[in-house]
Every structure is written in structure tokens, then in C-alpha cells.
Design a protein around this motif. Structure first.
Motif, PDB file in Angstrom:
ATOM      1  N   THR A  41       1.780   1.927  -1.277  1.00  0.00           N
ATOM      2  CA  THR A  41       0.326   2.073  -1.183  1.00  0.00           C
ATOM      3  C   THR A  41      -0.359   1.804  -2.513  1.00  0.00           C
ATOM      4  OG1 THR A  41       0.597   4.453  -1.540  1.00  0.00           O
ATOM      5  CG2 THR A  41       0.383   3.702   0.729  1.00  0.00           C
ATOM      6  N   GLU A  42      -1.636   1.421  -2.400  1.00  0.00           N
ATOM      7  CA  GLU A  42      -2.508   1.243  -3.560  1.00  0.00           C
ATOM      8  C   GLU A  42      -3.830   1.944  -3.270  1.00  0.00           C
ATOM      9  OE1 GLU A  42      -3.030  -2.878  -4.574  1.00  0.00           O
ATOM     10  OE2 GLU A  42      -0.957  -3.376  -4.023  1.00  0.00           O
ATOM     11  N   LEU A  43      -4.430   2.516  -4.310  1.00  0.00           N
ATOM     12  CA  LEU A  43      -5.751   3.122  -4.207  1.00  0.00           C
ATOM     13  C   LEU A  43      -6.675   2.390  -5.158  1.00  0.00           C
ATOM     14  CD1 LEU A  43      -7.587   5.379  -3.061  1.00  0.00           C
ATOM     15  CD2 LEU A  43      -6.841   6.810  -4.988  1.00  0.00           C
ATOM     16  N   ASN A  44      -7.655   1.710  -4.582  1.00  0.00           N
ATOM     17  CA  ASN A  44      -8.611   0.918  -5.379  1.00  0.00           C
ATOM     18  C   ASN A  44      -7.902  -0.051  -6.323  1.00  0.00           C
ATOM     19  OD1 ASN A  44     -10.788   2.306  -4.173  1.00  0.00           O
ATOM     20  ND2 ASN A  44     -10.643   3.948  -5.672  1.00  0.00           N
ATOM     21  N   GLY A  45      -6.849  -0.684  -5.796  1.00  0.00           N
ATOM     22  CA  GLY A  45      -6.169  -1.733  -6.546  1.00  0.00           C
ATOM     23  C   GLY A  45      -5.042  -1.277  -7.438  1.00  0.00           C
ATOM     24  N   SER A  46      -4.818   0.035  -7.542  1.00  0.00           N
ATOM     25  CA  SER A  46      -3.735   0.548  -8.384  1.00  0.00           C
ATOM     26  C   SER A  46      -2.668   1.200  -7.525  1.00  0.00           C
ATOM     27  CB  SER A  46      -4.268   1.575  -9.394  1.00  0.00           C
ATOM     28  OG  SER A  46      -5.201   0.970 -10.269  1.00  0.00           O
ATOM     29  N   ALA A  47      -1.418   0.892  -7.822  1.00  0.00           N
ATOM     30  CA  ALA A  47      -0.312   1.465  -7.053  1.00  0.00           C
ATOM     31  C   ALA A  47      -0.310   2.985  -7.182  1.00  0.00           C
ATOM     32  CB  ALA A  47       1.011   0.893  -7.538  1.00  0.00           C
ATOM     33  N   THR A  48      -0.003   3.671  -6.078  1.00  0.00           N
ATOM     34  CA  THR A  48       0.064   5.130  -6.095  1.00  0.00           C
ATOM     35  C   THR A  48       1.219   5.606  -5.232  1.00  0.00           C
ATOM     36  OG1 THR A  48      -1.111   7.187  -5.605  1.00  0.00           O
ATOM     37  CG2 THR A  48      -1.610   5.305  -4.196  1.00  0.00           C
ATOM     38  N   THR A  49       1.884   6.633  -5.707  1.00  0.00           N
ATOM     39  CA  THR A  49       2.941   7.283  -4.924  1.00  0.00           C
ATOM     40  C   THR A  49       2.498   8.682  -4.525  1.00  0.00           C
ATOM     41  OG1 THR A  49       3.998   8.069  -6.967  1.00  0.00           O
ATOM     42  CG2 THR A  49       4.767   5.975  -6.060  1.00  0.00           C
ATOM     43  N   GLU A  50       1.228   9.008  -4.768  1.00  0.00           N
ATOM     44  CA  GLU A  50       0.694  10.321  -4.440  1.00  0.00           C
ATOM     45  C   GLU A  50       0.793  10.591  -2.948  1.00  0.00           C
ATOM     46  OE1 GLU A  50      -3.213  12.570  -6.137  1.00  0.00           O
ATOM     47  OE2 GLU A  50      -3.573  10.719  -5.033  1.00  0.00           O
ATOM     48  N   SER A  51       1.172  11.800  -2.593  1.00  0.00           N
ATOM     49  CA  SER A  51       1.277  12.160  -1.179  1.00  0.00           C
ATOM     50  C   SER A  51       0.820  13.619  -0.976  1.00  0.00           C
ATOM     51  CB  SER A  51       2.707  11.988  -0.692  1.00  0.00           C
ATOM     52  OG  SER A  51       2.808  12.291   0.686  1.00  0.00           O
ATOM     53  N   PRO A  52      -0.230  13.839  -0.191  1.00  0.00           N
ATOM     54  CA  PRO A  52      -1.066  12.784   0.389  1.00  0.00           C
ATOM     55  C   PRO A  52      -1.928  12.105  -0.669  1.00  0.00           C
ATOM     56  CG  PRO A  52      -2.013  14.944   0.832  1.00  0.00           C
ATOM     57  CD  PRO A  52      -0.693  15.199   0.186  1.00  0.00           C
ATOM     58  N   ILE A  53      -2.361  10.890  -0.374  1.00  0.00           N
ATOM     59  CA  ILE A  53      -3.263  10.167  -1.256  1.00  0.00           C
ATOM     60  C   ILE A  53      -4.605  10.894  -1.270  1.00  0.00           C
ATOM     61  CG2 ILE A  53      -4.521   7.996  -1.555  1.00  0.00           C
ATOM     62  CD1 ILE A  53      -2.115   6.611  -0.217  1.00  0.00           C
ATOM     63  N   GLN A  54      -5.155  11.135  -2.462  1.00  0.00           N
ATOM     64  CA  GLN A  54      -6.447  11.790  -2.599  1.00  0.00           C
ATOM     65  C   GLN A  54      -7.534  10.724  -2.723  1.00  0.00           C
ATOM     66  OE1 GLN A  54      -6.704  15.281  -2.405  1.00  0.00           O
ATOM     67  NE2 GLN A  54      -4.547  15.005  -1.854  1.00  0.00           N
TER      68      GLN A  54
END
Length: 319
Positions: A41-54
């Protein structure tokens, strides 16, 4: 929600067919391994491994999907559920939809979801499912927790009592975070008046008052807005909020709740305000906010003033 998922890219890589040799006595070929599906996943173009995504409204969450399927690619589906409710299918793609040839065993896909204001306070669970030609299935999920964004704050804003020469800075622009005088507006070719949302005056009977620029027209201080090209009709409401409740208010959702609970003054003016009062407003551009009356230096002189703190539904300042 289906219309919000858009295809970014689809790549299919044809893999050579693997011939299986039977080891059984009856000559049957063993079934191919079941499919696998993985999502980064990416958030606003940056990769993220956050779970859940904020995430917040207007954020973009991109799902990069990788599918491996020895048994061939039959169908690929995307579902979403809100706060654990039953899932709803929002997209489905067959081999033909994706223009894949028979025998394809590997494919990748990217989808983007734009977070909506209606999602605030919810957890969205996106489920990705692949089915091969042997009806074997694999799934994976991604959770997105949608938060209300933090409001922009302005502290210790001083609005002076208006003077006859219109040079005291008794008006405020929420978008700019700046104070202006009537003279600031009329003495320049710059278009300032469309940005001004409310102002301050002190009257004989009205005492400390907050009014929209349009509201000033009906007061004894109408000269303060004389010659303005635009006189905004900002909606101003009284509220029952306390100063401590104002301090605890942080988000757009908090402001919405306070605004909806407020009582509107039809002429865009609130008179006889006291220290500790919290007013709610909505600009002509739809920006809601709160005004906390921190201090009043009563009177008509040029050094008299009101000190206010403001919260507005604008992107929070970096500091």
C-alpha cells in the motif's frame, strides 16, 4: 463507492505452462497449487506498512496487488466493508476484462481509493480475492481507519475597536489569518474584501459585538465597510460551549458538532458578548469555525480591543 476505485495499471506476464507428470497409478495429473494474492500500500504516494492505515478525507490510498496463480487466472474481485458490516463487492475483473490470455499465471494490478468526508469515523476493510480456473481461492485484506483532520488554530488575535478614520485593525480573514482595517481594504487595488469574514465593534448598547462585513451595514459603524467591493455574509451563531470545551476542540468533526448545535443570528451580528463566550461561524466559502472570546478591553478608544482565539476547518498549520 465503486466509482471511486480507479484503475492505475494492469500488467499481465505470461508464464509458460508447466507440464505435470503423474506419479499415481491411474495417470491423473495432480492439481496445481492454489493461487496467492499480496497487496502493498501507499498513502498519498508514499509506501506504508501501517495497519490499519491512518487516513483523512481527500487522502489517496493506493493498493498494489500481486497475483500468482498456477491454475490460471479466472476472476479477481474487490470488496469493502464498513466497521465490520457485511462486505459489498465494488469491482470484479475476469480474464477478458483484463485482456489476459489463457494460461496466464502471474499478474499485477494497482487501484486507488480517494478517502471521502463521509468515511470519517469509520474503518474500511478492503478485501482482495482471486479465483483460479480450478475454483481455488485466495484472499487478503487491508484496513483503512478514517480520522477527522485537525483544524487550523489562531491564538491571541487582537481586533481593535473601530475608529472614525477606519485605520484600526478590527476585521479578520480566516483564510489568511490576518487582521485588517477598513482603510487597508479601500486604500489598495489588492482584492482584500472578499477574504474578510468578520469584524469587531463596541457599541453604546450592543457593547462588545462580532459581525459579518454585511452585518456592519446595519450598524452605526457602517462606514467601516464603506467602499468595499465585497461584504461577506458570514453566518455567526451563539453556542453553549465553555472555554474549556473550546480548548478540547481539535478536529473538523468537533467544529461541525458545535456549529450544528449553535443558534444563528439572522443579521450576522452577535451583541453583548462576554469573556469566555464561544461563537460558531461559517464563511461564504463553506469554512466552519469557532471564535473564543478570550479578553475584552471595553470601550470606543483606539486602544480598546477584543482578544480572540479561532479554530477553522482549514489545513492545520505546520507549527
Amino acid at each position: 463507492m465503486k466509482s471511486l476505485i480507479r484503475n492505475i495499471s494492469m500488467m499481465a506476464v505470461a508464464a509458460s505452462m508447466v507440464l505435470f507428470t503423474s506419479c499415481s497409478d491411474d495417470g491423473e495429473e495432480p492439481a496445481p497449487a492454489g493461487p496467492t494474492i499480496a497487496v502493498s500500500t501507499e498513502l498519498n504516494g508514499s509506501a506504508t506498512t501501517e495497519s490499519p492505515i491512518q487516513a483523512e478525507p481527500e487522502d489517496e490510498v493506493k493498493f498494489n496487488v500481486d497475483i500468482q496463480s498456477e491454475g490460471g487466472f479466472n476472476v479477481y474481485r474487490i470488496y469493502v466493508s464498513v466497521d465490520g458490516a457485511a462486505s459489498t463487492k465494488i469491482d470484479e475483473f475476469t480474464r477478458l476484462d483484463l485482456d489476459l490470455t489463457a494460461g496466464v499465471t502471474s499478474t499485477s494490478d494497482s487501484r486507488t481509493y480517494e478517502v471521502q468526508s463521509s468515511d470519517v469515523g469509520s474503518t474500511l476493510t478492503f478485501e482482495f480475492e482471486v479465483v483460479d480456473d480450478n475454483d481455488q481461492t485466495a484472499t487478503t485484506t487491508v484496513e483503512v481507519e478514517v480520522n477527522s483532520p485537525e483544524a487550523r488554530s489562531y491564538s491571541a488575535v487582537l481586533l481593535a475597536a473601530p475608529t472614525a478614520d477606519t485605520k484600526n485593525k478590527n476585521f479578520f480573514s480566516v483564510s489568511a489569518g490576518e487582521t485588517y482595517s477598513g482603510d487597508d481594504v479601500t486604500s489598495t487595488a489588492e482584492s482584500i474584501s472578499p477574504t474578510i469574514d468578520f469584524g469587531y465593534y463596541y457599541g453604546n448598547t450592543e457593547e462588545a459585538s462580532i459581525a459579518s462585513p454585511k452585518g456592519f451595514e446595519s450598524t452605526t459603524f457602517s462606514s467601516q465597510v464603506e467602499g468595499w467591493g465585497t461584504k461577506n455574509s458570514t453566518t455567526i451563531k451563539t453556542t453553549t460551549m465553555t472555554a474549556s470545551e473550546f480548548v478540547e476542540t481539535k478536529t473538523y468533526a468537533d467544529i461541525d458538532a458545535a456549529y450544528e448545535a449553535g443558534t444563528e443570528d439572522d443579521n450576522g451580528i452577535v451583541n453583548n458578548i462576554a469573556e469566555g463566550t464561544v461563537l460558531a461561524f461559517e464563511t461564504v466559502n463553506g469554512v466552519k469555525g469557532l471564535i473564543h472570546i478570550a479578553k475584552i478591553e471595553p470601550g470606543f478608544n483606539s486602544d480598546d480591543y477584543v482578544e480572540i482565539n479561532v479554530l477553522a476547518q482549514l489545513e492545520a498549520s505546520a507549527d
